[in-house]
Write an enzyme that holds these catalytic residues in place. Structure first.
Site, PDB file in Angstrom:
ATOM      1  N   ARG A 117       5.597   5.887   9.089  1.00  0.00           N
ATOM      2  CA  ARG A 117       5.270   6.833   7.670  1.00  0.00           C
ATOM      3  C   ARG A 117       3.812   7.260   8.044  1.00  0.00           C
ATOM      4  O   ARG A 117       2.944   6.710   8.191  1.00  0.00           O
ATOM      5  CB  ARG A 117       5.282   5.825   6.684  1.00  0.00           C
ATOM      6  CG  ARG A 117       5.011   6.213   5.283  1.00  0.00           C
ATOM      7  CD  ARG A 117       5.031   5.360   4.116  1.00  0.00           C
ATOM      8  NE  ARG A 117       4.464   5.878   3.051  1.00  0.00           N
ATOM      9  CZ  ARG A 117       3.250   5.637   2.427  1.00  0.00           C
ATOM     10  NH1 ARG A 117       2.349   4.776   3.030  1.00  0.00           N
ATOM     11  NH2 ARG A 117       2.981   6.304   1.181  1.00  0.00           N
ATOM     12  N   HIS A 159      -1.440  12.498   0.744  1.00  0.00           N
ATOM     13  CA  HIS A 159      -2.404  11.294   0.774  1.00  0.00           C
ATOM     14  C   HIS A 159      -3.702  11.615   0.840  1.00  0.00           C
ATOM     15  O   HIS A 159      -4.307  11.434   1.696  1.00  0.00           O
ATOM     16  CB  HIS A 159      -1.647  10.456   2.255  1.00  0.00           C
ATOM     17  CG  HIS A 159      -1.917   9.071   2.059  1.00  0.00           C
ATOM     18  ND1 HIS A 159      -1.129   8.085   2.519  1.00  0.00           N
ATOM     19  CD2 HIS A 159      -3.210   8.318   1.689  1.00  0.00           C
ATOM     20  CE1 HIS A 159      -1.726   6.865   2.267  1.00  0.00           C
ATOM     21  NE2 HIS A 159      -2.971   7.088   2.041  1.00  0.00           N
ATOM     22  N   GLU A 173       0.231   6.802  -4.167  1.00  0.00           N
ATOM     23  CA  GLU A 173      -0.486   6.215  -4.993  1.00  0.00           C
ATOM     24  C   GLU A 173      -1.191   7.235  -6.026  1.00  0.00           C
ATOM     25  O   GLU A 173      -2.508   7.181  -5.979  1.00  0.00           O
ATOM     26  CB  GLU A 173      -1.485   5.416  -4.358  1.00  0.00           C
ATOM     27  CG  GLU A 173      -0.958   4.341  -3.388  1.00  0.00           C
ATOM     28  CD  GLU A 173      -1.911   3.412  -2.689  1.00  0.00           C
ATOM     29  OE1 GLU A 173      -3.105   3.514  -2.874  1.00  0.00           O
ATOM     30  OE2 GLU A 173      -1.375   2.626  -2.036  1.00  0.00           O
ATOM     31  N   ASN A 206       3.639   0.251  -2.950  1.00  0.00           N
ATOM     32  CA  ASN A 206       2.465  -0.333  -1.935  1.00  0.00           C
ATOM     33  C   ASN A 206       1.912  -1.640  -2.731  1.00  0.00           C
ATOM     34  O   ASN A 206       1.306  -1.267  -3.906  1.00  0.00           O
ATOM     35  CB  ASN A 206       1.559   0.783  -1.926  1.00  0.00           C
ATOM     36  CG  ASN A 206       2.098   2.004  -1.360  1.00  0.00           C
ATOM     37  OD1 ASN A 206       3.057   2.050  -1.090  1.00  0.00           O
ATOM     38  ND2 ASN A 206       1.157   2.970  -1.084  1.00  0.00           N
ATOM     39  N   TYR A 254      -0.592  -4.868  -2.370  1.00  0.00           N
ATOM     40  CA  TYR A 254      -1.807  -5.764  -1.673  1.00  0.00           C
ATOM     41  C   TYR A 254      -1.996  -6.947  -2.486  1.00  0.00           C
ATOM     42  O   TYR A 254      -2.307  -8.006  -1.736  1.00  0.00           O
ATOM     43  CB  TYR A 254      -2.985  -4.964  -1.733  1.00  0.00           C
ATOM     44  CG  TYR A 254      -2.603  -3.586  -0.625  1.00  0.00           C
ATOM     45  CD1 TYR A 254      -3.136  -3.699   0.705  1.00  0.00           C
ATOM     46  CD2 TYR A 254      -2.119  -2.643  -1.037  1.00  0.00           C
ATOM     47  CE1 TYR A 254      -2.763  -2.733   1.684  1.00  0.00           C
ATOM     48  CE2 TYR A 254      -1.881  -1.399  -0.076  1.00  0.00           C
ATOM     49  CZ  TYR A 254      -2.116  -1.786   1.033  1.00  0.00           C
ATOM     50  OH  TYR A 254      -1.844  -0.700   2.038  1.00  0.00           O
ATOM     51  N   GLU A 310       3.737   0.125   1.902  1.00  0.00           N
ATOM     52  CA  GLU A 310       2.593  -0.517   2.226  1.00  0.00           C
ATOM     53  C   GLU A 310       2.355  -1.753   1.915  1.00  0.00           C
ATOM     54  O   GLU A 310       2.518  -2.195   0.773  1.00  0.00           O
ATOM     55  CB  GLU A 310       1.551   0.421   1.775  1.00  0.00           C
ATOM     56  CG  GLU A 310       1.116   1.810   2.278  1.00  0.00           C
ATOM     57  CD  GLU A 310      -0.166   2.418   1.834  1.00  0.00           C
ATOM     58  OE1 GLU A 310      -1.290   1.807   1.234  1.00  0.00           O
ATOM     59  OE2 GLU A 310      -0.091   3.623   1.630  1.00  0.00           O
TER      60      GLU A 310
HETATM   61  O1  IFM Z   1      -5.849   2.580   3.209  1.00  0.00           O
HETATM   62  C1  IFM Z   1      -5.134   2.667   1.895  1.00  0.00           C
HETATM   63  C2  IFM Z   1      -4.064   3.431   2.263  1.00  0.00           C
HETATM   64  O2  IFM Z   1      -4.610   4.911   2.272  1.00  0.00           O
HETATM   65  C3  IFM Z   1      -3.712   3.731   0.633  1.00  0.00           C
HETATM   66  N1  IFM Z   1      -3.282   2.420   0.103  1.00  0.00           N
HETATM   67  C4  IFM Z   1      -4.213   1.391   0.127  1.00  0.00           C
HETATM   68  C5  IFM Z   1      -4.383   1.320   1.479  1.00  0.00           C
HETATM   69  C6  IFM Z   1      -5.717   0.125   1.798  1.00  0.00           C
HETATM   70  O3  IFM Z   1      -6.676   0.192   0.805  1.00  0.00           O
END
Ligand code: IFM
Length: 439
Positions: free
Chosen positions: A66, A110, A155, A282, A284, A347
């Site tokens: 990706r 992006h 995002e 995405n 985290y 992500e």
């Molecule tokens: O590095 C970023 C990415 O560009 C977009 N999503 C979160 C990642 C980590 O912060």
């Protein structure tokens, strides 16, 4: 349904060659120079090392890669015809990937808005959505014979709120009204493109960083605060995409603060007309929310209900982000049940201080554990019925981490920025073995 394993990057974070072959500055060239102090001028020099990087990707055994398109490389200035050299780069990248047996997953936006378009008003300005549609069609026409997976925006919450409300990302503005307008125009941009590029053979997606908004307790005040937070981060994007309307409670909250979304007749039909084939998730970390401030007040100084973020009580990565794989499973199940979109994790990854040993190898056991626990969380969600069709690790290699510059490393592959040497870390080897073992 096969499960797609992949790695992800984005253009500005890895390409470098910021002033080559006709590329002009984006908002991130400006912001990184003026605010961050480190830039993507060279980054991982991927623009010049692309064929070797494709072989690196292949060595990880992934099915897909990706990556994103640099808008100012393909359409310098954000208007007018394509820059042949810019398009040619992505043309070659796609060919190299296909020759290596890797499926290209293209993200059209992006974060690297051409500076000229920001000068003309940026995402709060409606015209930017139409400019994005033009850019997208230039790319689509060139690559459509070989690319099946098309992501529109990465995002949009970060673009709108980090960039236009909090000012910590490019373009660094601090204006909630502008962020709100950007929200709507990013969704409009998605819709304008989705309806043009959808075909039965294509998979059209948008990638959201949705997070999880968990009430800090069962107290109805905390439950209401978490729902408000969810409205501002998740439902404000998901509901228009799925149902063609903004959530009523979010609209009411905004109205109470004197704000409205700049919706024109027909916009919501455009946004929802072509339902996405896949929702990119995405993820985290998860967040908790309380409806009281530290003094126990439920209403803030401006007369608004308190929505206070609390970090979950969990270990953190070296970016201070809590490690919450259990929330990840819940999020995937929630998206499956509430929205019914097929899902792919576009992500997921972690920052850790990587220290190469004498041979240059990075034994990043903490990152490996993070990835293992989150991959397990995905398969736990699948076992409970969530339709999750893929997992992309963020990121292929260490790169320019936006406002954090180069100090924070997300890569499965270590990059020595002096020599540009790439060395797969322990996590990369683990990922390769995990893919080999297949679900
Ligand atoms: O590095 C970023 C990415 O560009 C977009 N999503 C979160 C990642 C980590 O912060």
């Amino acid at each position: 349904m096969t499960f797609t394993w992949g790695v992800a990057t984005s253009a500005y974070q890895i390409e470098g060659a910021a002033a080559e072959d006709g590329r002009t500055p984006s908002i991130w060239d400006t912001f990184s120079r003026e605010v961050v102090g480190e830039t993507g001028d060279v980054a991982c020099d991927h623009y010049h090392r692309m064929p070797d990087d494709v072989q690196l990707i292949k060595s990880l055994g992934v099915d897909a890669y990706r990556f994103s398109i640099s808008w100012p490389r393909v359409q310098p200035g954000g208007r007018g015809p394509a820059n042949p050299a810019g398009l040619a780069f992505y043309d070659r990248l796609v060919d190299e990937l296909l020759a290596a047996g890797i499926d290209p997953w293209v993200t059209l936006y992006h974060w690297d808005l051409p500076q000229e378009l920001e000068d003309a008003g940026g995402w709060p300005h409606r015209d930017t959505a139409y400019r994005f549609a033009d850019l997208s069609m230039l790319v689509y026409e060139r690559l459509k014979d070989r690319v099946r997976n098309w992501g529109t925006v990465n995002e949009p919450w970060c673009v709108a709120y980090l960039g236009y409300e909090h000012g910590v990302h490019a373009p660094g503005r601090r204006d909630f009204g502008a962020a709100l307008a950007a929200t709507h125009h990013l969704l409009l941009a998605h819709g304008l493109v989705a309806r043009q590029i959808w075909t039965p053979e294509n998979t059209v997606s948008i990638a959201l960083n949705i997070g999880t908004s968990t009430p800090a307790s069962d107290d109805p005040v905390d439950v209401a605060a978490a729902w408000r937070a969810d409205g501002n981060v998740a439902r404000i994007f998901l509901d228009p995409l799925r149902h063609g309307r903004y959530p009523a409670d979010v609209v009411e909250d905004l109205a109470a603060r004197g704000y409205t979304l700049p919706v024109h007749d027909g916009d919501l039909e455009i946004i929802s007309e072509r339902p996405i084939d896949l929702l990119g998730v995405n993820f985290y970390f998860g967040q908790d929310f309380a409806g009281t401030d530290l003094e126990g007040n439920t209403i803030d100084a401006l007369g608004r209900p308190v929505v206070r973020e609390i970090k979950p009580d969990a270990p953190v990565t070296d970016l201070g982000w809590p490690i919450t794989p259990d929330r990840f499973t819940k999020l995937l199940l929630r998206l499956h049940h509430d929205y019914g979109f097929p899902l792919a994790v576009t992500e997921n990854g972690a920052v850790y201080e990587d220290h190469p040993d004498a041979s240059g190898f990075v034994a990043d056991s903490a990152r490996t554990a993070y990835l293992r626990d989150h991959v397990d969380a995905v398969f736990a969600a699948r076992a409970e019925g969530a339709d999750v069709r893929g997992y992309f690790a963020w990121s292929l290699m260490d790169n320019f981490e936006w406002a954090e510059g180069y100090a924070k490393r997300f890569g499965l592959v270590h990059v020595d920025y002096e020599t540009q040497a790439r060395t797969p870390k322990q996590s990369a080897l683990w990922f390769r073995d995990r893919i080999l073992s297949r679900p």
